[in-house]
Design a protein around this motif. Structure first.
Motif, PDB file in Angstrom:
ATOM      1  N   UNK A   1       0.855  -1.178   0.000  1.00 43.21           N
ATOM      2  CA  UNK A   1       0.000   0.000   0.000  1.00 43.21           C
ATOM      3  C   UNK A   1       0.897   1.235   0.000  1.00 43.21           C
ATOM      4  N   UNK A   2       0.680   2.088  -0.971  1.00 43.98           N
ATOM      5  CA  UNK A   2       1.540   3.269  -1.095  1.00 43.98           C
ATOM      6  C   UNK A   2       0.765   4.548  -0.938  1.00 43.98           C
ATOM      7  N   UNK A   3       1.474   5.569  -0.495  1.00 44.18           N
ATOM      8  CA  UNK A   3       0.830   6.862  -0.285  1.00 44.18           C
ATOM      9  C   UNK A   3       1.810   7.980  -0.619  1.00 44.18           C
ATOM     10  N   UNK A   4       1.266   9.059  -1.170  1.00 45.54           N
ATOM     11  CA  UNK A   4       2.077  10.271  -1.366  1.00 45.54           C
ATOM     12  C   UNK A   4       1.189  11.494  -1.387  1.00 45.54           C
ATOM     13  N   UNK A   5       1.640  12.540  -0.731  1.00 42.54           N
ATOM     14  CA  UNK A   5       1.058  13.869  -0.910  1.00 42.54           C
ATOM     15  C   UNK A   5       1.821  14.568  -2.021  1.00 42.54           C
ATOM     16  N   UNK A   6       1.204  15.582  -2.602  1.00 37.20           N
ATOM     17  CA  UNK A   6       1.968  16.416  -3.527  1.00 37.20           C
ATOM     18  C   UNK A   6       1.467  17.846  -3.452  1.00 37.20           C
ATOM     19  N   UNK A   7       2.351  18.750  -3.796  1.00 42.06           N
ATOM     20  CA  UNK A   7       1.942  20.125  -4.083  1.00 42.06           C
ATOM     21  C   UNK A   7       2.721  20.539  -5.309  1.00 42.06           C
ATOM     22  N   UNK A   8       2.069  21.255  -6.202  1.00 42.23           N
ATOM     23  CA  UNK A   8       2.799  21.738  -7.362  1.00 42.23           C
ATOM     24  C   UNK A   8       2.512  23.209  -7.550  1.00 42.23           C
TER      25      UNK A   8
ATOM     26  N   UNK B   1       5.905   3.716  -5.994  1.00 46.27           N
ATOM     27  CA  UNK B   1       7.116   3.110  -5.423  1.00 46.27           C
ATOM     28  C   UNK B   1       6.925   2.888  -3.918  1.00 46.27           C
ATOM     29  N   UNK B   2       6.170   3.786  -3.286  1.00 50.42           N
ATOM     30  CA  UNK B   2       5.842   3.591  -1.870  1.00 50.42           C
ATOM     31  C   UNK B   2       5.101   2.272  -1.683  1.00 50.42           C
ATOM     32  N   UNK B   3       4.141   2.000  -2.562  1.00 49.48           N
ATOM     33  CA  UNK B   3       3.385   0.745  -2.481  1.00 49.48           C
ATOM     34  C   UNK B   3       4.255  -0.466  -2.777  1.00 49.48           C
ATOM     35  N   UNK B   4       5.116  -0.296  -3.743  1.00 49.94           N
ATOM     36  CA  UNK B   4       5.983  -1.411  -4.126  1.00 49.94           C
ATOM     37  C   UNK B   4       6.962  -1.752  -3.002  1.00 49.94           C
ATOM     38  N   UNK B   5       7.572  -0.732  -2.422  1.00 49.92           N
ATOM     39  CA  UNK B   5       8.513  -0.969  -1.318  1.00 49.92           C
ATOM     40  C   UNK B   5       7.765  -1.569  -0.126  1.00 49.92           C
ATOM     41  N   UNK B   6       6.526  -1.120   0.082  1.00 49.53           N
ATOM     42  CA  UNK B   6       5.723  -1.695   1.169  1.00 49.53           C
ATOM     43  C   UNK B   6       5.499  -3.185   0.923  1.00 49.53           C
ATOM     44  N   UNK B   7       5.263  -3.543  -0.323  1.00 51.95           N
ATOM     45  CA  UNK B   7       5.041  -4.960  -0.655  1.00 51.95           C
ATOM     46  C   UNK B   7       6.295  -5.787  -0.420  1.00 51.95           C
ATOM     47  N   UNK B   8       7.451  -5.142  -0.568  1.00 54.82           N
ATOM     48  CA  UNK B   8       8.720  -5.875  -0.497  1.00 54.82           C
ATOM     49  C   UNK B   8       9.452  -5.671   0.833  1.00 54.82           C
TER      50      UNK B   8
END
Lengths: 157, 797
Positions: free
Chosen positions: B470-477, B747-754
């Protein structure tokens, strides 16, 4: 020069062309049907897909002479005057196009898909459209539109 | 800025179906390759087969003698005719841009973008000569027959190699290949905070080089009329729009811009790559005059992938200082942009520079931002330029900090977010954010993603032998862009409201969404509104479409123009009714007076205007520099097949605060595409060069990982409307934001999976091979999986 006779959108088109002329060049350059687009050189983007005797074919990858005697439908052949084909209407209703460059190819692929299977599932549609690329929509609304278009086509028979 | 009263809006905020669609759905669009003229000849470029080589001699004798060949031109011919390099305005220069400087604070040397270089080819595929022939096939054959003697030079692909003493110089004027070296932030405060910190986490990331890849390859038809001396270019374009490109092309050709007409009606996608002019279009115009023939150019896909301006390619080294309770104290970053062989835009570096601290309240920060020349295709803005790079760095770093120091990654974010009452908020490098509700975005994102149901899905996947993450990210642009826009509104006696604007859409539905705004501001039916764009015969001013500027600038200038047109209407109505203008009101779309029985709407009044020899028309200019800050978050669920390394995106949810949303349907649609760009970057897309020759190995869709209908998941999106106080309608921007958050969330989700393998980072793109290798390395106890694709990126001062 070679002589070809191809039925395009219901109209017989007979022309003298260079034998190396691709079907897409015949459509765009000789007939002025510029709705069929060229997006790649490797038969992958699907922008050039037309229906040849009902089959979705990449018109950039066949010679016009190979289509001699065939019945070709392009994006220009679908609407009835000002009335969109149900699949075209579904693309509009579900906002399945943004820049619109890939759209004709998607619609022709979708028509073949629906001809093969009247009520395609989401998975059918996703796999059925693997030969078409879109860079604008993330495919999300295209999937919805094809499903809705298939349903609309089933309703009108 | 005063806000417009929204109470009477009935088109704004509605998912109006698009005005553009009928022509595009029936094959009646006007794309660049759809133009042809009798007597047209074709041009094909001769391209360098070396990444870096001196041009010793060009022998075109054989090519000139071939059938149908009309001319072969080289850089020497361009120089002899006084053609000039493109002025790309590469250094961002509006009021609120981060100020990038050259080494030592000097001016920035951007290289010279000659139409055809006479000295060196600086990247593989750079055009070094052009052939014109009767047919495209003849021109292609002749291009193959142009003999160019090259002296191959050592080439540079990576910035870390380019700054090493003794590295070959891409430009003699740029020692060590450095064109930008700028410092931002409060150095002393940052150092103090780091010294006092309980925890410091640092990492190096490389956000790789990718291609914007619109489906429409570039093309154009150039025409020169000898009698008038007028040039016309029919093509497709984006970004700066035809007004600025007209100036740029005219300057390169050394002609008066009044002599040049640009026509760009439908553009088959852009995503940044069409934001700078291309040499082929300028050369076609030049050749059209020299040869007295219309000249057509069409890039093959192969050519597009070799030479279209590319995007990203930022190396960043970031460190975050924290208190033991999790409070962020300070940040240090060193960002290096690989600008390519010459610099067409530093916008990615500057945009990213202003946003390194992301959505978080980090009191102190410093940044060193550098731009480095290499022998690669010029690097340009690409969708959300600069923001995905820095978002990736801060968001991944927070995940790493949480894992390293034992925090919950969501709670750590919540604790450090900028709170709504802190706006306007000036961050530690000087960017002032206008408005946002970050934590509410997070709550909504986690809700629509069914965050709470994740654990059950993870267990269910585990039972199938799949690793779920499970991945998560905030963003501001930041949305800035060219500050000037003009609206020209004419109400015609035939009942049309014609609105001319200087934006340059490539799928963003301007004809529909701008019409919604005009219809509401003038109280006219939307069907009567026609938006006119894309032809310098009618568009004389305007800033194009880039940096999320279009809707905000168009709506702002329309909201300034509309009252003037209403005043005109009142004066005319007063004249007709024989009352004073002050006695006429504009209410519910009608000009009314308590002193007369007749009333008019705009369309009726336009007929009256014509009968009196007048016209209802207004031209309004506006200049607006203040940036806005769209923001949001993304939640991504992935499943990994540990046997193959294949990553399957199973769920994706995005929340985007776009300010006032004019058309939710088109904003959602653009968000979908925006996510897709981020998915491509995270999982599939990568430009590879042959390390021996510098030849790109990604020259077609066969080698380049385009996201497809089967590799993208169903997308769940929600729009948040926190109105920006900076413009009358409160607009921020749609379209680009979701790209900013996507790579970090995936990538957050992927790293969480691994994570059970001890894996804490995976370089992008996380292809099945890369993931499988990381798993195998982890099993073998190797740390190699932590290294970036090209090896660990090492900072060399």
């Amino acid at each position: 020069m070679a002589r070809v006779s191809i039925k395009v959108n219901g109209k017989d088109e007979a022309c003298e062309i260079k034998p190396r002329t691709l079907l897409v060049e015949f459509l765009r350059d000789h007939l002025g049907l510029t709705g069929t687009h060229v997006g790649c050189d490797t038969t992958q983007c699907g922008c050039c897909i037309v229906l040849i005797d009902g089959k979705a074919v990449n018109s950039c990858t066949m010679l016009a002479v190979q289509a001699n005697g065939a019945d070709v439908t392009t994006i220009e052949g679908l609407a009835d005057g000002g009335k969109l084909h149900p699949m075209q209407a579904a693309f509009r209703e579900h906002h399945a196009l943004q820049c619109g460059f890939c759209t004709p190819g998607f619609i022709m692929s979708a028509l073949e898909l629906v001809a093969k299977k009247k009520n395609p599932t989401e998975a059918d549609i996703r796999y059925g459209l693997l030969g078409n690329m879109c860079r604008c929509t993330g495919y999300e609304n295209i999937i919805k539109a094809v499903k809705a278009g298939a349903e609309a086509m089933a309703r009108v028979g | 800025m005063n806000q417009v009263d929204a109470s009477s809006f009935h088109e704004i905020g509605r998912s109006v179906r698009r005005k553009e669609d009928f022509r595009l759905l029936t094959g009646k669009g006007h794309f660049a390759d759809d133009y042809n003229m009798p007597g047209q000849a074709w041009t094909v470029m001769v391209r360098s087969p070396h990444a870096h080589a001196r041009i010793v001699r060009i022998d075109a004798a054989k090519a000139r003698a071939m059938p149908g060949v009309l001319a072969v031109f080289s850089g020497a011919d361009c120089a002899a005719d006084g053609l000039r390099p493109f002025n790309h305005n590469a250094v961002p220069s509006t009021k609120y841009d981060m100020k990038l400087t050259g080494p030592g604070g000097g001016s920035v040397f951007v290289g010279r973008h000659m139409l055809l270089p006479a000295d060196k080819a600086r990247y593989f595929g750079e055009a070094v000569a052009m052939v014109v022939a009767e047919s495209r096939e003849q021109a292609e054959d002749a291009a193959d027959a142009v003999a160019v003697d090259y002296e191959p030079l050592r080439f540079l692909e990576r910035t870390e190699d380019a700054v090493v003493p003794g590295a070959p110089a891409v430009w003699d004027e740029a020692p060590n290949n450095v064109l930008v070296d700028a410092f931002f932030g409060d150095h002393a405060a940052t150092e103090r905070a780091f010294a006092a910190a309980d925890h410091v986490i640092g990492h190096e990331f490389h956000v790789g080089r990718i291609m914007p890849l619109p489906l429409e390859p570039r093309a154009g038809l150039a025409h020169y009329d000898a009698a008038s001396g007028n040039y016309t270019l029919y093509f497709s374009t984006g970004g700066p729009g035809i007004v600025r490109q007209r100036r740029q092309f005219a300057a390169a050709l050394a002609i008066d811009q009044e002599k040049l007409r640009l026509v760009a009606l439908d553009t088959g996608g852009n995503f940044g790559t069409k934001n700078r002019p291309y040499v082929e279009h300028a050369l076609a115009l030049w050749a059209a005059r020299k040869l007295g023939r219309p000249i057509k150019y069409r890039a093959t896909r192969h050519e597009s992938m070799l030479t279209e301006y590319q995007g990203r390619d930022l190396a960043t080294k970031v460190e975050l200082a924290m208190r033991k309770d999790g409070r962020f104290l300070a940040m240090r970053a060193e960002n290096v942009m690989n600008v390519g062989a010459h610099c067409v835009s530093l916008s990615p570096l500057a945009k990213g520079a202003g946003l390194i601290t992301g959505s978080y309240d980090i009191p102190a920060a410093t940044l060193r931002a550098r731009g480095i020349f290499t022998n690669t295709v010029p690097n340009n803005v690409m969708r959300s330029s600069g923001r995905p790079e820095v978002t990736f760095a801060i968001e991944r770093l927070i995940d790493m900090a949480a894992a390293e120091f034992g925090f919950d990654r969501i709670a750590l974010r919540r604790q450090n977010l900028i709170r709504p009452e802190q706006f306007p908020y000036t961050n530690a490098v000087g960017s002032t954010y206008d408005s946002a509700t970050f934590e509410a975005n997070m709550d909504l994102g986690m809700k629509i993603a069914d965050w709470g149901g994740y654990e059950k899905r993870r267990q269910e996947a585990a039972a199938r032998g799949r690793l779920r993450g499970l991945g998560f990210a905030n963003y501001i642009e930041s949305s800035t862009g060219s500050p000037r826009e003009r609206a020209e509104i004419t109400v015609t006696p035939t009942g049309r409201v014609e609105v001319v604007l200087g934006t340059q859409p490539s799928g963003q539905s301007h004809e529909t969404s701008f019409a919604q705004v005009a219809a509401d501001l003038l109280c006219v039916p939307i069907d009567n509104v026609e938006i006119i764009l894309g032809d310098t015969e009618v568009v004389k001013e305007g800033g194009g479409s880039h940096s999320g500027r279009s809707m905000r600038h168009a709506a702002t200038v329309l909201s300034l123009a509309a009252p003037e047109l209403i005043e005109q209407g009142k004066a005319l109505a007063a004249d007709i009714l024989g009352v004073a203008p002050a006695d006429v009101d504009f209410a519910a779309g009608r000009f009314v007076s308590t002193r007369a029985n007749r009333t008019f709407d705009f369309l009726e009044l336009a007929k009256e205007a014509q009968a009196r020899g007048g016209v209802l028309k207004v031209v309004k200019d506006n200049e607006m520099h203040t940036p806005v800050f769209p923001n949001g978050c993304a939640v991504c669920e992935v499943e990994v097949d540990p046997a193959t390394g294949r990553v399957h995106l199973t769920r994706y949810a995005a929340v985007d605060d776009v300010g006032r949303c004019i058309n939710p349907m088109t904003v959602d649609g653009q968000t979908h595409g925006s996510i897709a760009h981020g998915v491509g970057e995270a999982l599939f897309e990568q430009i590879c060069l042959d390390p021996a020759s510098g030849r790109p190995l990604t020259e077609s869709f066969e080698e380049y990982g385009m996201p497809s209908s089967t590799t993208l998941p169903p997308l769940t999106t929600e729009i948040v409307e926190v109105l920006s106080p900076t413009n009358p309608l409160g607009i921020k921007s749609g379209s680009e934001g979701a790209t900013a958050g996507a790579p970090a969330a995936i990538i957050s989700g992927l790293v969480d999976a691994l994570k059970d393998f001890g894996i804490r980072d995976i370089a992008m793109p996380a292809t099945p091979l890369a993931v499988w290798q990381a798993i195998e390395n982890a099993k073998a106890g190797s740390q190699a999986n932590n290294k970036a694709r090209h090896g660990s990126w090492k900072w060399r001062a």
